[in-house]
Scaffold this motif. Structure first.
Motif, mmCIF file in Angstrom:
data_model
loop_
_atom_site.group_PDB
_atom_site.id
_atom_site.type_symbol
_atom_site.label_atom_id
_atom_site.label_comp_id
_atom_site.label_asym_id
_atom_site.label_seq_id
_atom_site.Cartn_x
_atom_site.Cartn_y
_atom_site.Cartn_z
ATOM 1 N N MET A 263 42.663 7.657 -10.136
ATOM 2 C CA MET A 263 42.868 7.596 -8.689
ATOM 3 C C MET A 263 41.690 8.180 -7.927
ATOM 4 S SD MET A 263 45.623 6.188 -7.376
ATOM 5 C CE MET A 263 46.101 7.058 -5.886
ATOM 6 N N THR A 264 41.104 9.249 -8.437
ATOM 7 C CA THR A 264 39.934 9.808 -7.754
ATOM 8 C C THR A 264 38.626 9.257 -8.324
ATOM 9 O OG1 THR A 264 40.002 11.758 -9.199
ATOM 10 C CG2 THR A 264 41.076 11.936 -7.048
ATOM 11 N N ASP A 265 38.603 8.938 -9.611
ATOM 12 C CA ASP A 265 37.377 8.463 -10.243
ATOM 13 C C ASP A 265 36.951 7.126 -9.644
ATOM 14 O OD1 ASP A 265 35.233 8.199 -11.974
ATOM 15 O OD2 ASP A 265 36.466 7.372 -13.587
ATOM 16 N N TRP A 266 37.747 6.088 -9.849
ATOM 17 C CA TRP A 266 37.438 4.781 -9.256
ATOM 18 C C TRP A 266 37.966 4.669 -7.831
ATOM 19 C CZ3 TRP A 266 34.229 0.892 -9.984
ATOM 20 C CH2 TRP A 266 33.554 0.837 -11.203
ATOM 21 N N GLY A 267 38.992 5.457 -7.509
ATOM 22 C CA GLY A 267 39.488 5.425 -6.145
ATOM 23 C C GLY A 267 38.449 5.846 -5.130
ATOM 24 N N ALA A 268 37.600 6.810 -5.508
ATOM 25 C CA ALA A 268 36.531 7.243 -4.606
ATOM 26 C C ALA A 268 35.535 6.127 -4.348
ATOM 27 C CB ALA A 268 35.822 8.467 -5.178
ATOM 28 N N HIS A 269 35.552 5.086 -5.177
ATOM 29 C CA HIS A 269 34.737 3.893 -4.924
ATOM 30 C C HIS A 269 35.533 2.853 -4.135
ATOM 31 C CE1 HIS A 269 31.261 5.044 -7.222
ATOM 32 N NE2 HIS A 269 31.931 5.147 -8.350
ATOM 33 N N HIS A 270 36.664 2.413 -4.680
ATOM 34 C CA HIS A 270 37.354 1.261 -4.082
ATOM 35 C C HIS A 270 38.185 1.618 -2.855
ATOM 36 C CE1 HIS A 270 35.664 -1.249 -6.991
ATOM 37 N NE2 HIS A 270 36.628 -1.325 -7.878
ATOM 38 N N PHE A 271 38.859 2.776 -2.838
ATOM 39 C CA PHE A 271 39.520 3.189 -1.600
ATOM 40 C C PHE A 271 38.477 3.435 -0.509
ATOM 41 C CE2 PHE A 271 43.107 4.950 -4.400
ATOM 42 C CZ PHE A 271 43.922 3.846 -4.175
ATOM 43 N N ASP A 272 37.300 3.885 -0.918
ATOM 44 C CA ASP A 272 36.203 4.087 0.030
ATOM 45 C C ASP A 272 35.812 2.771 0.702
ATOM 46 O OD1 ASP A 272 33.918 5.741 1.137
ATOM 47 O OD2 ASP A 272 32.777 4.235 0.022
ATOM 48 N N ILE A 273 35.729 1.699 -0.086
ATOM 49 C CA ILE A 273 35.388 0.394 0.486
ATOM 50 C C ILE A 273 36.521 -0.105 1.378
ATOM 51 C CG2 ILE A 273 34.890 -2.024 -0.070
ATOM 52 C CD1 ILE A 273 32.573 0.011 -0.561
ATOM 53 N N ALA A 274 37.769 0.149 0.991
ATOM 54 C CA ALA A 274 38.895 -0.218 1.853
ATOM 55 C C ALA A 274 38.785 0.485 3.203
ATOM 56 C CB ALA A 274 40.215 0.132 1.168
ATOM 57 N N GLN A 275 38.477 1.781 3.183
ATOM 58 C CA GLN A 275 38.311 2.539 4.430
ATOM 59 C C GLN A 275 37.180 1.961 5.283
ATOM 60 O OE1 GLN A 275 41.066 5.111 5.000
ATOM 61 N NE2 GLN A 275 39.361 6.521 5.271
ATOM 62 N N TRP A 276 36.078 1.585 4.628
ATOM 63 C CA TRP A 276 34.915 1.025 5.336
ATOM 64 C C TRP A 276 35.284 -0.295 5.985
ATOM 65 C CZ3 TRP A 276 29.661 -0.704 2.802
ATOM 66 C CH2 TRP A 276 28.610 -0.504 3.701
ATOM 67 N N GLY A 277 35.944 -1.164 5.213
ATOM 68 C CA GLY A 277 36.314 -2.474 5.742
ATOM 69 C C GLY A 277 37.347 -2.402 6.849
ATOM 70 N N LEU A 278 38.178 -1.375 6.835
ATOM 71 C CA LEU A 278 39.188 -1.215 7.873
ATOM 72 C C LEU A 278 38.669 -0.437 9.084
ATOM 73 C CD1 LEU A 278 42.321 -0.372 5.673
ATOM 74 C CD2 LEU A 278 41.825 -2.528 6.863
ATOM 75 N N GLY A 279 37.438 0.065 8.999
ATOM 76 C CA GLY A 279 36.892 0.866 10.094
ATOM 77 C C GLY A 279 37.598 2.207 10.226
ATOM 78 N N MET A 280 37.993 2.772 9.096
ATOM 79 C CA MET A 280 38.775 4.001 9.105
ATOM 80 C C MET A 280 37.997 5.233 8.657
ATOM 81 S SD MET A 280 41.763 3.803 10.344
ATOM 82 C CE MET A 280 42.470 2.409 11.216
#
Length: 440
Positions: A263-280
């Motif tokens: 959750m933090t290992d790959w999440g820090a990559h893919h949740f990060d991109i989700a945040q970027w794409g959502l403008g969050m």
């Protein structure tokens, strides 16, 4: 310039002996080392960025190679609690520069206290990020720190406060933001090409578990107490800290005392991109809902104020990040970029599409540029802290089975009652002295 200018004799007192001295000096070739003047792409000492490295496992071995390839950089020190790793890193630096000047330390504080080191690169296990970050900030040293940025939400907020108070240039190692496919995907979403964003799917691993590894004999040369740091006292196991130089990512990330799992290992990559794409960036979800079976480690749902849902799961068999909108879908992963319909990501942005995201093609060079120009790079501390907090919120939902209401503006839980006790993690035992949560 007048003959009476400083450093010159007047013409009336300029003797034949003076003339002979100048002639003799002119006949001797002036040899100045390239390292002094700069040249052939090498910066002069006054223009160099001096670095110290903290934690010399696989990831910082990679960073070491990248920064050794940047001419403006000079690496002065390396640090690791394992003797073999730090000596090997020193060898690599000395071989590159052709001298024996790189210092090798056991304790990160010896790197940070050096006045001649301008910036540090931190790639320790996750439970060892916050103390070096805060100490480096207090010493006014710029920072590159690996993701996931922190072990807990409280640490994430503390890192933002420290960086902003001391004005350092900070790059989080979420390097996907410096890859074209992720930027193009997020620009397409942010410019409305898929219509209203309804759901985002991010496929990453599950949460970590409590460490249950058996004791193993430990060879000399490892400062095991310092490796543990704030974590509970426990016997050595090579899964946590493989001895010497190794070419794999150790599994300390699987255990809650040290990390948050996938959750933090790959999440820090893919949740990060989700945040970027959502403008969050600078914000986050307001409600986190665990699946019916939290023990499954998949399916947690994040709800944002605008109704968009982020789901910890794959989408139609695809990993990576999938943005699903009313008018289309964008899928992005490392080296992969697709959309339905195709033109969503294939057509260049038009004049009326106003969202243009920060463009970086080299995460390491981007940080160096930020140091030189005194500006924050593509993934500053607010981004790294915000994205890892999304990861931590999901882990807390899995671990507790509770639906959480989160206030991203004020960094606190609204529900359930008592949840703010989890801001510094759910622990089996208190932090070990002297590694209590630092103060800014």
């Amino acid at each position: 310039m007048s003959g009476k200018a400083r450093g010159f004799r007047s013409s009336a007192r300029f003797s034949r002996r003076d003339c002979l001295k100048l002639s003799a000096a002119a006949s001797v070739p002036l040899i100045v080392p390239r390292s002094v003047l700069g040249g052939d792409g090498e910066a002069a000492p006054s223009e160099r960025i001096t670095l110290g490295f903290i934690g010399m496992g696989k990831q910082n071995q990679h960073h070491l190679g990248r920064f050794l390839g940047i001419n403006r950089v000079r690496i002065l020190a390396v640090c690791d609690v394992d003797t073999t790793r730090r000596n090997d890193a020193k060898r690599r630096v000395d071989e590159k520069y052709g001298n024996q000047d790189c210092a090798a330390y056991n304790d990160y504080r010896d790197v940070i206290k050096r006045a001649d080191i301008q910036a540090v690169v931190i790639a320790t296990p996750d439970h060892w990020h916050t103390h070096p970050i805060v100490d480096a900030c207090k010493a006014k040293k710029d920072i590159y720190c690996e993701k996931p940025l922190t072990l807990t939400i409280a640490e994430a907020k503390l890192c933002i406060e420290a960086v902003n108070k001391y004005g350092v240039v900070f790059q989080t190692g979420s390097q996907q933001r410096s890859s074209r496919e992720f930027r193009v995907a997020c620009e397409a979403v942010r410019n409305g090409r898929i219509g209203k964003v309804e759901r985002v799917y991010a496929a990453v691993g599950g949460p970590s578990k409590w460490c249950d590894l058996p004791e193993e004999p430990m060879e000399p040369g490892l400062d095991w107490g310092l490796w543990l740091g704030q974590a509970p006292e426990r016997p050595y196991n090579s899964v946590l800290s493989p001895r010497g130089v190794h070419n794999h990512f150790p599994a300390w990330r699987s255990y809650r005392e040290y990390s948050g799992g996938g959750m933090t290992d790959w999440g820090a990559h893919h949740f990060d991109i989700a945040q970027w794409g959502l403008g969050m960036d600078g914000s986050g979800p307001v409600r986190i809902i665990p699946p019916e079976n939290p023990g499954s480690g998949i399916g947690v749902r994040y709800l944002y104020e605008n109704g968009t849902e982020l789901i910890h799961n794959a989408y139609e068999g695809r990993g990576g990040v999938n943005f699903v909108g009313s008018d289309g879908v964008v899928y992005v992963d490392r080296g992969k970029l697709q959309s339905w319909p195709d033109e969503i990501v294939k057509e260049p942005l038009g004049e009326n599409e106003k969202v243009r995201l920060y463009q970086s093609s080299d995460h390491h060079q981007d940080w160096i540029n930020g140091i030189v120009e005194r500006k924050q790079p593509i993934c500053p501390v607010e981004v790294g802290a915000g994205s890892v907090t999304v990861c931590h919120l999901g882990n807390l939902a899995y671990w507790t089975g509770e639906t959480l209401r989160w206030d991203p503006r004020n960094w606190k839980f609204v529900e359930p009652a008592g949840a703010n006790e989890w801001l510094d993690g759910i622990r089996q035992s208190p932090r070990r002295d002297p590694w209590q949560l630092p103060t800014v």
